[in-house]
Design a protein around this motif. Structure first.
Motif, PDB file in Angstrom:
ATOM      1  N   THR A  83     -38.506  -7.743  34.926  1.00 35.88           N
ATOM      2  CA  THR A  83     -38.040  -7.345  36.636  1.00 35.88           C
ATOM      3  C   THR A  83     -39.046  -5.901  36.429  1.00 35.88           C
ATOM      4  OG1 THR A  83     -35.703  -7.333  35.878  1.00 35.88           O
ATOM      5  CG2 THR A  83     -36.151  -5.877  37.133  1.00 35.88           C
ATOM      6  N   PHE A  84     -39.425  -5.324  35.704  1.00 37.98           N
ATOM      7  CA  PHE A  84     -40.313  -4.108  35.579  1.00 37.98           C
ATOM      8  C   PHE A  84     -41.956  -5.269  36.458  1.00 37.98           C
ATOM      9  CE2 PHE A  84     -38.485  -1.590  32.698  1.00 37.98           C
ATOM     10  CZ  PHE A  84     -37.279  -0.718  33.447  1.00 37.98           C
ATOM     11  N   VAL A  85     -42.430  -5.708  35.880  1.00 38.82           N
ATOM     12  CA  VAL A  85     -42.984  -6.397  36.460  1.00 38.82           C
ATOM     13  C   VAL A  85     -43.414  -7.000  37.615  1.00 38.82           C
ATOM     14  CG1 VAL A  85     -44.906  -8.601  36.102  1.00 38.82           C
ATOM     15  CG2 VAL A  85     -44.095  -7.540  34.099  1.00 38.82           C
ATOM     16  N   VAL A  86     -42.232  -7.532  38.049  1.00 41.92           N
ATOM     17  CA  VAL A  86     -41.880  -8.095  39.124  1.00 41.92           C
ATOM     18  C   VAL A  86     -41.308  -7.233  39.988  1.00 41.92           C
ATOM     19  CG1 VAL A  86     -40.325  -9.331  40.948  1.00 41.92           C
ATOM     20  CG2 VAL A  86     -40.741 -10.536  39.304  1.00 41.92           C
ATOM     21  N   LEU A  87     -40.802  -5.744  40.095  1.00 48.44           N
ATOM     22  CA  LEU A  87     -41.177  -4.804  41.103  1.00 48.44           C
ATOM     23  C   LEU A  87     -42.839  -4.185  40.864  1.00 48.44           C
ATOM     24  CD1 LEU A  87     -37.893  -2.946  39.263  1.00 48.44           C
ATOM     25  CD2 LEU A  87     -38.744  -3.810  41.663  1.00 48.44           C
TER      26      LEU A  87
END
Length: 133
Positions: free
Chosen positions: A109-113
């Motif tokens: 999720t953090f990578v996508v954000l």
């Protein structure tokens, strides 16, 4: 736009699943709070965590789609977000592969954000530069 609505719809279906689990807890007598029960805390936090992260990720995905970024990139981001939230949600709410799912889901999720944030910044700064020309 058709990429963002696809992933918004899929993610909304999973949000309903997480929400139904919370509603079922409330029906069993835990009307407010968590009674200090770790299982209840996990189920409530799985839904809340989803609600905290997914809207911003979808908003940025939509902005990138309106900016005409590559459809392959948009699908990659949407699919990664969907997988991330499924991993995290199943781990936290259902107890499935608890440690792996939470860590992998949160990290993805953090990578996508982060990718979406950088691309949105690029899109915004590029637009500003073109406007000043």
């Amino acid at each position: 736009m058709f990429v963002t609505p696809l992933y918004a719809g899929l993610l909304a279906l999973f949000f309903v699943v997480l929400s139904v689990r919370v509603v079922n807890l409330r029906r069993r007598g835990i009307i407010f709070g968590d009674n200090g029960d770790v299982g209840v805390i996990r189920i409530v936090r799985a839904q809340a965590n989803f609600a905290e992260y997914v809207p911003l990720a979808l908003l940025m995905l939509g902005l990138l789609e309106m900016g005409r970024f590559s459809i392959y990139l948009l699908h990659a981001l949407g699919l990664a977000l969907l997988i991330a939230r499924l991993l995290h949600g199943f781990a936290l709410s259902f107890g499935w592969q608890m440690r792996f799912g939470r860590v992998a889901g949160a990290a993805l999720t953090f990578v996508v954000l982060l990718i979406e944030a950088v691309l949105c910044l690029y899109q915004g700064l590029r637009g500003q530069w073109l406007w000043w020309q």
